[in-house]
Design a protein around this motif. Structure first.
Motif, PDB file in Angstrom:
ATOM      1  N   ALA A 196     -23.182 -20.013  24.532  1.00 37.24           N
ATOM      2  CA  ALA A 196     -22.481 -20.515  25.676  1.00 37.24           C
ATOM      3  C   ALA A 196     -20.832 -20.125  25.675  1.00 37.24           C
ATOM      4  O   ALA A 196     -20.427 -19.834  24.392  1.00 37.24           O
ATOM      5  N   ASP A 197     -20.477 -20.172  26.551  1.00 34.38           N
ATOM      6  CA  ASP A 197     -18.996 -20.019  27.028  1.00 34.38           C
ATOM      7  C   ASP A 197     -18.149 -21.186  26.498  1.00 34.38           C
ATOM      8  O   ASP A 197     -18.612 -22.159  26.191  1.00 34.38           O
ATOM      9  N   ARG A 198     -16.877 -21.196  26.914  1.00 38.57           N
ATOM     10  CA  ARG A 198     -16.093 -22.289  26.550  1.00 38.57           C
ATOM     11  C   ARG A 198     -16.120 -23.881  27.273  1.00 38.57           C
ATOM     12  O   ARG A 198     -16.144 -24.809  26.906  1.00 38.57           O
ATOM     13  N   THR A 199     -16.954 -23.549  28.539  1.00 41.15           N
ATOM     14  CA  THR A 199     -17.033 -24.642  29.258  1.00 41.15           C
ATOM     15  C   THR A 199     -18.105 -25.723  28.674  1.00 41.15           C
ATOM     16  O   THR A 199     -17.980 -27.055  28.584  1.00 41.15           O
ATOM     17  N   VAL A 237     -25.284 -14.305  31.633  1.00 40.99           N
ATOM     18  CA  VAL A 237     -26.207 -14.855  32.409  1.00 40.99           C
ATOM     19  C   VAL A 237     -25.447 -16.425  32.690  1.00 40.99           C
ATOM     20  O   VAL A 237     -24.830 -17.075  32.138  1.00 40.99           O
ATOM     21  N   THR A 238     -26.366 -16.916  33.878  1.00 37.64           N
ATOM     22  CA  THR A 238     -26.252 -18.306  34.246  1.00 37.64           C
ATOM     23  C   THR A 238     -27.628 -18.882  34.150  1.00 37.64           C
ATOM     24  O   THR A 238     -28.434 -18.226  34.490  1.00 37.64           O
ATOM     25  N   VAL A 239     -27.831 -20.049  33.516  1.00 35.68           N
ATOM     26  CA  VAL A 239     -28.942 -20.767  33.613  1.00 35.68           C
ATOM     27  C   VAL A 239     -28.827 -22.265  33.838  1.00 35.68           C
ATOM     28  O   VAL A 239     -27.752 -22.565  33.003  1.00 35.68           O
ATOM     29  N   SER A 240     -29.702 -22.797  34.526  1.00 38.21           N
ATOM     30  CA  SER A 240     -29.628 -24.457  34.533  1.00 38.21           C
ATOM     31  C   SER A 240     -30.757 -25.116  33.976  1.00 38.21           C
ATOM     32  O   SER A 240     -31.929 -24.590  34.305  1.00 38.21           O
ATOM     33  N   GLY A 241     -30.360 -26.046  33.147  1.00 37.46           N
ATOM     34  CA  GLY A 241     -31.624 -26.962  32.376  1.00 37.46           C
ATOM     35  C   GLY A 241     -31.066 -28.108  31.876  1.00 37.46           C
ATOM     36  O   GLY A 241     -29.988 -28.671  32.235  1.00 37.46           O
ATOM     37  N   ARG A 242     -31.914 -28.651  31.273  1.00 37.48           N
ATOM     38  CA  ARG A 242     -31.763 -29.796  30.337  1.00 37.48           C
ATOM     39  C   ARG A 242     -31.772 -29.791  29.116  1.00 37.48           C
ATOM     40  O   ARG A 242     -32.920 -29.058  28.568  1.00 37.48           O
ATOM     41  N   MET A 256     -27.527 -29.291  33.493  1.00 37.36           N
ATOM     42  CA  MET A 256     -26.433 -28.663  33.424  1.00 37.36           C
ATOM     43  C   MET A 256     -26.440 -27.175  33.576  1.00 37.36           C
ATOM     44  O   MET A 256     -27.627 -26.665  33.289  1.00 37.36           O
ATOM     45  N   THR A 257     -25.357 -26.489  33.867  1.00 42.80           N
ATOM     46  CA  THR A 257     -25.391 -25.088  34.207  1.00 42.80           C
ATOM     47  C   THR A 257     -24.548 -24.514  32.906  1.00 42.80           C
ATOM     48  O   THR A 257     -23.378 -24.709  32.817  1.00 42.80           O
ATOM     49  N   ILE A 258     -25.428 -23.579  32.550  1.00 37.54           N
ATOM     50  CA  ILE A 258     -24.744 -23.088  31.271  1.00 37.54           C
ATOM     51  C   ILE A 258     -24.398 -21.504  31.632  1.00 37.54           C
ATOM     52  O   ILE A 258     -25.218 -20.838  32.164  1.00 37.54           O
ATOM     53  N   ARG A 259     -23.333 -21.065  31.068  1.00 39.56           N
ATOM     54  CA  ARG A 259     -22.690 -19.432  31.318  1.00 39.56           C
ATOM     55  C   ARG A 259     -22.476 -19.082  29.843  1.00 39.56           C
ATOM     56  O   ARG A 259     -21.880 -19.805  29.048  1.00 39.56           O
TER      57      ARG A 259
END
Length: 280
Positions: A183-186, A71-76, A135-138
């Motif tokens: 979360a992934d490496r990024t 998934v991808t999710v954006s937030g604070r 931030m965009t979390i993958r």
């Protein structure tokens, strides 16, 4: 015996037995198909990355088909709501969980950011991402875990349990996702933490033996329906044979005609005297 079986009564009963056998066989086929279907692995749709809002909604439980979904999710990330977990697999002695507020829904989402072998570094990594920046979390989305009461009493946490975070997070608006994201490496690199070792979920094939047993059971019922008809016909034939044998035995035991009197010896006087001619 087959002469008895060809009678209309038994032919009708045979048709009924065949219909029942067909119904039982169809049920057995259905159970067998279910056994095979349940044993198939789930499709690997989890490897297609989607936005979190496309696959779930806040407060919705995470089913087995969704576990491990990319998934991808954006937030604070909320400052001061960083939680450190211990005793988990995936790397490091301490793992950092941040409180992410989804920009699209405003709901809270636990995010496992990364790991460190030092508690202070794990806390600092979570604080490094907290703030007003979006931030965009993958990563991968997993079902929520149950609180570990033993570690809770020791003020240590080992489970990603949203049910517990609602009592420990400072900023919470009563809307929570039913799972969490690893979360992934990024994201881990941005927090200066190690990346959690994560992989695609396995889809093992497990044959459903219970449905297979039911399928065999229905086949046995189908065969029993025909066998029961055969036993009824055979019993009727044997009964007729016994009746015929009994009738033959009765006829052999009484061969004399009741309308014909038997011929006997002439009567002899009791005293043995012979009657003289001319005298009575």
């Amino acid at each position: 015996m087959w002469a008895v079986a060809r009678r209309p009564r038994w032919i009708a009963l045979l048709l009924l037995a065949i219909i029942l056998a067909g119904v039982f066989a169809a049920l057995g086929k259905w159970q067998l198909e279910r056994s095979i279907e349940n044993g198939k692995p789930l499709p690997a749709s989890t490897e297609t990355r989607k936005t979190l809002d496309d696959v779930t909604t806040p407060e919705k439980p995470v089913g087995s088909a969704l576990a491990g979904q990319k998934v991808t999710v954006s937030g604070r990330f909320v400052a001061g709501d960083t939680t450190v977990l211990t005793g988990r697999s995936g790397g490091g002695e301490f793992q950092t969980v941040g409180h992410l507020v989804d920009d699209a829904t405003g709901a809270s989402l636990p995010v496992v950011i990364g790991w460190s072998d030092q508690r202070s570094a794990a806390v600092a990594g979570g604080d490094r991402l907290a703030g007003d920046a979006t931030m965009t979390i993958r990563g991968r989305y997993y079902p929520a875990e149950s609180p570990d009461q033993d570690t809770f009493e020791q003020h240590e946490y080992s489970a990603v349990a949203p049910a517990r975070f609602v009592n420990t997070w400072k900023a919470f608006d009563d809307r929570m996702y039913g799972g969490y994201v690893v979360a992934d490496r990024t994201t881990a690199d941005a927090a200066d933490l190690g990346t959690i070792a994560d992989r695609a979920p396995t889809r093992e094939v497990q044959f459903d033996w219970l449905n297979l047993f039911y399928a065999v059971e229905w086949v046995v019922f189908a065969g029993f329906a025909v066998f029961l008809w055969y036993r009824f016909v055979k019993d009727a034939w044997e009964r007729e044979q016994d009746e015929a044998a009994e009738a033959a035995e009765a006829a052999a035991a009484d061969p004399v005609d009741d309308d014909v009197e038997p011929v006997g010896e002439p009567a002899v006087p009791v005293d043995g005297a012979r009657a003289e001619p001319g005298r009575r």
